[in-house]
Every structure is written in C-alpha cells, then in structure tokens.
Design a protein around this motif. Structure first.
Motif, PDB file in Angstrom:
ATOM      1  N   MET A   1      77.813  45.707  95.967  1.00 59.43           N
ATOM      2  CA  MET A   1      77.928  46.270  94.640  1.00 59.43           C
ATOM      3  C   MET A   1      78.545  47.673  94.787  1.00 59.43           C
ATOM      4  O   MET A   1      78.109  48.473  95.590  1.00 59.43           O
ATOM      5  CB  MET A   1      76.542  46.326  93.997  1.00 59.43           C
ATOM      6  N   THR A   2      79.481  47.908  93.959  1.00 59.79           N
ATOM      7  CA  THR A   2      80.153  49.209  93.996  1.00 59.79           C
ATOM      8  C   THR A   2      79.301  50.254  93.275  1.00 59.79           C
ATOM      9  O   THR A   2      78.432  49.903  92.462  1.00 59.79           O
ATOM     10  CB  THR A   2      81.531  49.134  93.313  1.00 59.79           C
ATOM     11  N   PRO A   3      79.519  51.510  93.555  1.00 57.68           N
ATOM     12  CA  PRO A   3      78.765  52.562  92.861  1.00 57.68           C
ATOM     13  C   PRO A   3      78.944  52.495  91.333  1.00 57.68           C
ATOM     14  O   PRO A   3      78.011  52.749  90.581  1.00 57.68           O
ATOM     15  CB  PRO A   3      79.334  53.858  93.417  1.00 57.68           C
ATOM     16  N   GLU A   4      80.119  52.095  90.878  1.00 61.35           N
ATOM     17  CA  GLU A   4      80.346  51.977  89.439  1.00 61.35           C
ATOM     18  C   GLU A   4      79.480  50.879  88.837  1.00 61.35           C
ATOM     19  O   GLU A   4      78.915  51.029  87.758  1.00 61.35           O
ATOM     20  CB  GLU A   4      81.829  51.686  89.136  1.00 61.35           C
ATOM     21  N   HIS A   5      79.385  49.751  89.577  1.00 55.49           N
ATOM     22  CA  HIS A   5      78.540  48.639  89.119  1.00 55.49           C
ATOM     23  C   HIS A   5      77.066  49.046  89.114  1.00 55.49           C
ATOM     24  O   HIS A   5      76.316  48.692  88.193  1.00 55.49           O
ATOM     25  CB  HIS A   5      78.749  47.400  89.997  1.00 55.49           C
ATOM     26  N   ALA A   6      76.664  49.774  90.100  1.00 58.28           N
ATOM     27  CA  ALA A   6      75.273  50.227  90.181  1.00 58.28           C
ATOM     28  C   ALA A   6      74.956  51.162  89.020  1.00 58.28           C
ATOM     29  O   ALA A   6      73.889  51.050  88.384  1.00 58.28           O
ATOM     30  CB  ALA A   6      75.020  50.921  91.519  1.00 58.28           C
ATOM     31  N   ILE A   7      75.860  52.082  88.723  1.00 55.60           N
ATOM     32  CA  ILE A   7      75.657  53.014  87.603  1.00 55.60           C
ATOM     33  C   ILE A   7      75.614  52.239  86.290  1.00 55.60           C
ATOM     34  O   ILE A   7      74.758  52.481  85.436  1.00 55.60           O
ATOM     35  CB  ILE A   7      76.755  54.095  87.591  1.00 55.60           C
ATOM     36  N   ALA A   8      76.539  51.291  86.102  1.00 54.96           N
ATOM     37  CA  ALA A   8      76.582  50.484  84.875  1.00 54.96           C
ATOM     38  C   ALA A   8      75.296  49.673  84.733  1.00 54.96           C
ATOM     39  O   ALA A   8      74.737  49.561  83.634  1.00 54.96           O
ATOM     40  CB  ALA A   8      77.800  49.571  84.888  1.00 54.96           C
ATOM     41  N   THR A   9      74.804  49.135  85.844  1.00 57.60           N
ATOM     42  CA  THR A   9      73.566  48.350  85.818  1.00 57.60           C
ATOM     43  C   THR A   9      72.387  49.241  85.440  1.00 57.60           C
ATOM     44  O   THR A   9      71.542  48.858  84.625  1.00 57.60           O
ATOM     45  CB  THR A   9      73.318  47.697  87.195  1.00 57.60           C
ATOM     46  N   GLU A  10      72.307  50.406  86.021  1.00 59.66           N
ATOM     47  CA  GLU A  10      71.235  51.356  85.697  1.00 59.66           C
ATOM     48  C   GLU A  10      71.285  51.753  84.225  1.00 59.66           C
ATOM     49  O   GLU A  10      70.255  51.855  83.555  1.00 59.66           O
ATOM     50  CB  GLU A  10      71.334  52.610  86.577  1.00 59.66           C
ATOM     51  N   MET A  11      72.491  51.975  83.714  1.00 63.40           N
ATOM     52  CA  MET A  11      72.627  52.348  82.303  1.00 63.40           C
ATOM     53  C   MET A  11      72.175  51.206  81.393  1.00 63.40           C
ATOM     54  O   MET A  11      71.501  51.425  80.386  1.00 63.40           O
ATOM     55  CB  MET A  11      74.077  52.750  81.994  1.00 63.40           C
ATOM     56  N   LEU A  12      72.541  49.982  81.763  1.00 63.97           N
ATOM     57  CA  LEU A  12      72.113  48.830  80.967  1.00 63.97           C
ATOM     58  C   LEU A  12      70.596  48.671  81.004  1.00 63.97           C
ATOM     59  O   LEU A  12      69.964  48.367  79.976  1.00 63.97           O
ATOM     60  CB  LEU A  12      72.804  47.554  81.454  1.00 63.97           C
ATOM     61  N   LEU A  13      70.007  48.876  82.182  1.00 70.85           N
ATOM     62  CA  LEU A  13      68.546  48.785  82.302  1.00 70.85           C
ATOM     63  C   LEU A  13      67.865  49.859  81.457  1.00 70.85           C
ATOM     64  O   LEU A  13      66.863  49.597  80.781  1.00 70.85           O
ATOM     65  CB  LEU A  13      68.115  48.911  83.770  1.00 70.85           C
ATOM     66  N   LEU A  14      68.408  51.069  81.467  1.00 76.70           N
ATOM     67  CA  LEU A  14      67.857  52.155  80.675  1.00 76.70           C
ATOM     68  C   LEU A  14      67.953  51.836  79.178  1.00 76.70           C
ATOM     69  O   LEU A  14      67.000  52.036  78.424  1.00 76.70           O
ATOM     70  CB  LEU A  14      68.595  53.463  80.993  1.00 76.70           C
TER      71      LEU A  14
END
Length: 81
Positions: A1-14
């Motif tokens: 997972m790329t850092p962008e995907h990780a950030i997007a996933t965290e934002m979606l979870l939030l």
C-alpha cells in the motif's frame, strides 16, 4: 500500500467514525423524543379517562333526575285516576 492509499484509508476511516458518532447521537435524540411522546400520550389518555368518568357521572346524575321526574309524573297521574 502506498502512503497515499494509507492516508486515504485513514481519512475514510475517520469520516466513517464521525458518521457513526453522528448517527448514534441522532438515535439517542430520537429515543428521547419517542419517550417524551409516549409520556404525552399517557398523560392525554389519563386526562381523557378522567373526563370520561366525569361525563359518566354527569350522565348518571342527569338520568337519575330525569328518571325521578318521570316517576313523579307517573305517580301523579295514577293518583288522579
């Protein structure tokens, strides 16, 4: 997972957690409103029952008076005969 995907996933979870919190608060408010409405309906039912009982007492009193007048009229009529 790329850092962008990780950030997007965290934002979606939030966002999902915030939406869950908002929905929980809305459910709690709806429950409170439902309880208040049930209390109001109970008070209305008790008042209606009270007024119905008063109406019944008035009807019984009126019927007794009418019944008494009719009985007096009938007794007066039998005395005349």
């Amino acid at each position: 997972m790329t850092p962008e995907h990780a950030i997007a996933t965290e934002m979606l979870l939030l966002q999902a957690e915030q939406e869950i919190d908002r929905l929980k608060a809305e459910v709690a408010l709806l429950k409170k409103e439902r309880e208040q409405e049930a209390d109001i309906q109970l008070r209305i039912a008790l008042k209606a029952d009270h007024y119905y009982m008063q109406l019944q007492a008035i009807r019984e009193a009126a019927f007794g008076e009418v019944h008494g007048i009719m009985a007096e009229d009938l007794s007066f009529m039998s005395e005349r005969e």
